[in-house]
Enzyme design. Sequence first.
Site, PDB file in Angstrom:
ATOM      1  N   HIS A 276     -18.414  37.926 -23.249  1.00  0.00           N
ATOM      2  CA  HIS A 276     -19.720  37.935 -23.895  1.00  0.00           C
ATOM      3  C   HIS A 276     -19.623  38.251 -25.375  1.00  0.00           C
ATOM      4  CE1 HIS A 276     -23.523  38.075 -21.388  1.00  0.00           C
ATOM      5  NE2 HIS A 276     -22.629  37.491 -20.638  1.00  0.00           N
TER       6      HIS A 276
ATOM      7  N   LYS B 203     -30.522  36.022 -11.860  1.00  0.00           N
ATOM      8  CA  LYS B 203     -30.745  35.719 -13.282  1.00  0.00           C
ATOM      9  C   LYS B 203     -29.555  34.912 -13.804  1.00  0.00           C
ATOM     10  CE  LYS B 203     -30.591  36.466 -17.919  1.00  0.00           C
ATOM     11  NZ  LYS B 203     -29.488  36.143 -18.825  1.00  0.00           N
TER      12      LYS B 203
ATOM     13  N   GLU C 192     -28.939  32.086 -25.053  1.00  0.00           N
ATOM     14  CA  GLU C 192     -27.998  33.192 -24.794  1.00  0.00           C
ATOM     15  C   GLU C 192     -26.570  32.725 -25.065  1.00  0.00           C
ATOM     16  OE1 GLU C 192     -28.725  35.243 -21.072  1.00  0.00           O
ATOM     17  OE2 GLU C 192     -26.712  36.101 -21.100  1.00  0.00           O
TER      18      GLU C 192
ATOM     19  N   ASP D  47     -39.957  21.436 -15.845  1.00  0.00           N
ATOM     20  CA  ASP D  47     -40.791  22.635 -15.851  1.00  0.00           C
ATOM     21  C   ASP D  47     -39.998  23.800 -15.265  1.00  0.00           C
ATOM     22  OD1 ASP D  47     -42.726  24.570 -15.315  1.00  0.00           O
ATOM     23  OD2 ASP D  47     -44.248  23.101 -14.770  1.00  0.00           O
TER      24      ASP D  47
HETATM   25  P1  NDP Z   1     -46.906  12.290 -14.406  1.00  0.00           P
HETATM   26  O1  NDP Z   1     -48.343  12.569 -14.247  1.00  0.00           O
HETATM   27  O2  NDP Z   1     -46.453  11.769 -15.723  1.00  0.00           O
HETATM   28  O3  NDP Z   1     -46.518  11.302 -13.215  1.00  0.00           O
HETATM   29  C1  NDP Z   1     -45.348  10.613 -13.187  1.00  0.00           C
HETATM   30  C2  NDP Z   1     -45.614   9.139 -13.441  1.00  0.00           C
HETATM   31  O4  NDP Z   1     -44.400   8.513 -13.788  1.00  0.00           O
HETATM   32  C3  NDP Z   1     -46.085   8.437 -12.184  1.00  0.00           C
HETATM   33  O5  NDP Z   1     -47.461   8.576 -12.004  1.00  0.00           O
HETATM   34  C4  NDP Z   1     -45.648   7.019 -12.431  1.00  0.00           C
HETATM   35  O6  NDP Z   1     -46.690   6.354 -13.085  1.00  0.00           O
HETATM   36  C5  NDP Z   1     -44.483   7.138 -13.425  1.00  0.00           C
HETATM   37  N1  NDP Z   1     -43.198   6.736 -12.816  1.00  0.00           N
HETATM   38  C6  NDP Z   1     -42.348   5.837 -13.368  1.00  0.00           C
HETATM   39  N2  NDP Z   1     -41.245   5.705 -12.590  1.00  0.00           N
HETATM   40  C7  NDP Z   1     -41.401   6.515 -11.540  1.00  0.00           C
HETATM   41  C8  NDP Z   1     -40.580   6.834 -10.404  1.00  0.00           C
HETATM   42  N3  NDP Z   1     -39.391   6.248 -10.209  1.00  0.00           N
HETATM   43  N4  NDP Z   1     -41.019   7.756  -9.526  1.00  0.00           N
HETATM   44  C9  NDP Z   1     -42.220   8.367  -9.710  1.00  0.00           C
HETATM   45  N5  NDP Z   1     -43.038   8.106 -10.743  1.00  0.00           N
HETATM   46  C10 NDP Z   1     -42.655   7.190 -11.672  1.00  0.00           C
HETATM   47  O7  NDP Z   1     -45.993  13.566 -14.112  1.00  0.00           O
HETATM   48  P2  NDP Z   1     -45.864  14.440 -12.813  1.00  0.00           P
HETATM   49  O8  NDP Z   1     -46.878  14.087 -11.771  1.00  0.00           O
HETATM   50  O9  NDP Z   1     -44.438  14.397 -12.430  1.00  0.00           O
HETATM   51  O10 NDP Z   1     -46.251  15.876 -13.366  1.00  0.00           O
HETATM   52  C11 NDP Z   1     -45.291  16.651 -14.032  1.00  0.00           C
HETATM   53  C12 NDP Z   1     -45.936  17.429 -15.157  1.00  0.00           C
HETATM   54  O11 NDP Z   1     -47.038  18.177 -14.689  1.00  0.00           O
HETATM   55  C13 NDP Z   1     -44.978  18.420 -15.740  1.00  0.00           C
HETATM   56  O12 NDP Z   1     -45.005  18.268 -17.157  1.00  0.00           O
HETATM   57  C14 NDP Z   1     -45.552  19.767 -15.356  1.00  0.00           C
HETATM   58  O13 NDP Z   1     -45.251  20.747 -16.299  1.00  0.00           O
HETATM   59  C15 NDP Z   1     -47.026  19.473 -15.287  1.00  0.00           C
HETATM   60  N6  NDP Z   1     -47.859  20.317 -14.457  1.00  0.00           N
HETATM   61  C16 NDP Z   1     -47.336  21.321 -13.680  1.00  0.00           C
HETATM   62  C17 NDP Z   1     -48.133  22.078 -12.887  1.00  0.00           C
HETATM   63  C18 NDP Z   1     -47.493  23.086 -12.008  1.00  0.00           C
HETATM   64  O14 NDP Z   1     -46.288  23.109 -11.868  1.00  0.00           O
HETATM   65  N7  NDP Z   1     -48.225  23.988 -11.357  1.00  0.00           N
HETATM   66  C19 NDP Z   1     -49.592  21.873 -12.847  1.00  0.00           C
HETATM   67  C20 NDP Z   1     -50.016  20.753 -13.645  1.00  0.00           C
HETATM   68  C21 NDP Z   1     -49.188  20.024 -14.426  1.00  0.00           C
HETATM   69  P3  NDP Z   1     -46.987   4.810 -12.803  1.00  0.00           P
HETATM   70  O15 NDP Z   1     -46.664   4.587 -11.378  1.00  0.00           O
HETATM   71  O16 NDP Z   1     -48.399   4.636 -13.169  1.00  0.00           O
HETATM   72  O17 NDP Z   1     -45.990   4.102 -13.682  1.00  0.00           O
END
Ligand code: NDP
Length: 401
Positions: free
Chosen positions: A351, A238, A71, A254
């Site tokens: 706008h 909005k 936008e 997201d």
């Molecule tokens: P991930 O599954 O990628 O989990 C994040 C990973 O990042 C952790 O498991 C960890 O892995 C790593 N990590 C590294 N540094 C950190 C830190 N400082 N803090 C936390 N984790 C860290 O992503 P999310 O669980 O965040 O899921 C987000 C995604 O899920 C989005 O893309 C979303 O769109 C999607 N999604 C959304 C849904 C909804 O909103 N209803 C449903 C399903 C999916 P490790 O510890 O192994 O390094």
Amino acid sequence: MSKKFYELTPDDRLLELSLNEQTRQALSNRQSAVNAQLVENYISDFRVPIGVVHDILVDGKRYSVPMAVEEPSVIAAANNGVKMLSDSVRVKMSRMAMIGQMMFSNAVDLSSFILTHRNEIFEIAKRAKPSIYQRGGGLLDFKIRKVSENETSLDFIIDTKDAMGANIVNTIMEAELVLFEQFKPLGVILSNYATNQLVTVSAAVEFKQVGGFEVAKKIVSLNHFSKNDPYRAVTENKGIFNGISAVVLATGNDWRAVEASGHAYASRNGQYQGLATWTIVDNKLHGELTLPISVGTVGGAISAMPDAKQALSIIGNVGADDLRGIILSVGLAQNLAALKAIASGGIQRGHMRMQYRALAMQVGAHSDEVIQVVSHLIKLKQVDASIAEKVLMEIRNESKN
Ligand code: NDP
């Protein structure tokens, strides 16, 4: 045997669509190997412009914040709002955590079970996702929430640190299912209503910044209107999400989750209301915005998409909590700019300059002609595509002579 559509390469998928050669080539040229891995049936990238909110002061620190939005006037308005804020935006939040739901529709009473199995519930969570515990997060608590006479939600409160945490929560929740099998749960899933991630930003604005006391009073009244009228509230919110969603998108987060949660929060009193509150306090206009907001700086698409990482690097090295405060601050600045524009005569003037840029390009102006076309159009009472085209032709004829 011929391949299924999802098994084709992106270019082969393009060949399956009825496209002219020019469009097919353009889509092919915009493909990226990384994004091809992110979604099913990938064919190309869809570009959205990124601009920045420059120099927003949040909790005493200055940030440049990327915004991805189509936008035209949104980024200009956000910057305008930021200029009006007299002091730093202040951010308040408690410990941030996601909610995972285990849902039951068979009138179960879980109270004694969760009391006797408390330690086991925590142990299962730890085993399901040990790495989040190593980062200082994990399951914090769980509690029963009665939804209706027969329906119950067992809510798991999970700290996902710097990740948005949808996958982390779902991993833990699915591991917990087995323990509750005898109660026949309907299923488990995170809740996007992030009421354990409530963030409040507030800011003071000198009357002179908005054009004086009378405009400030009108801003307060307009905002009050949004507490009583859903028609106004939807538009006001909005506008707030113009800012919030643009930063959420630019940082690879997201935006559907953030918006769904925000709109539910706007209805928490039984009526959909404006999310921000503007009052006059101590001879200043005072704005406050509270929202549940689940975003991350790692994980999900953020870690996969170079675009998201580059956008985050514009903000600097911030964690998820800082990002929440920054995103909401942009939302508050955006809201102020919109209210100020309405209170002082309408938003169209600001706008239209941006809309006319798009119109100039639509009628074929080259980038070096756009400013000239816009400066002509802005002086006219009535503008449409044929008038823009005529203006462009006149400019071209003049430059020939
Ligand atoms: P991930 O599954 O990628 O989990 C994040 C990973 O990042 C952790 O498991 C960890 O892995 C790593 N990590 C590294 N540094 C950190 C830190 N400082 N803090 C936390 N984790 C860290 O992503 P999310 O669980 O965040 O899921 C987000 C995604 O899920 C989005 O893309 C979303 O769109 C999607 N999604 C959304 C849904 C909804 O909103 N209803 C449903 C399903 C999916 P490790 O510890 O192994 O390094």
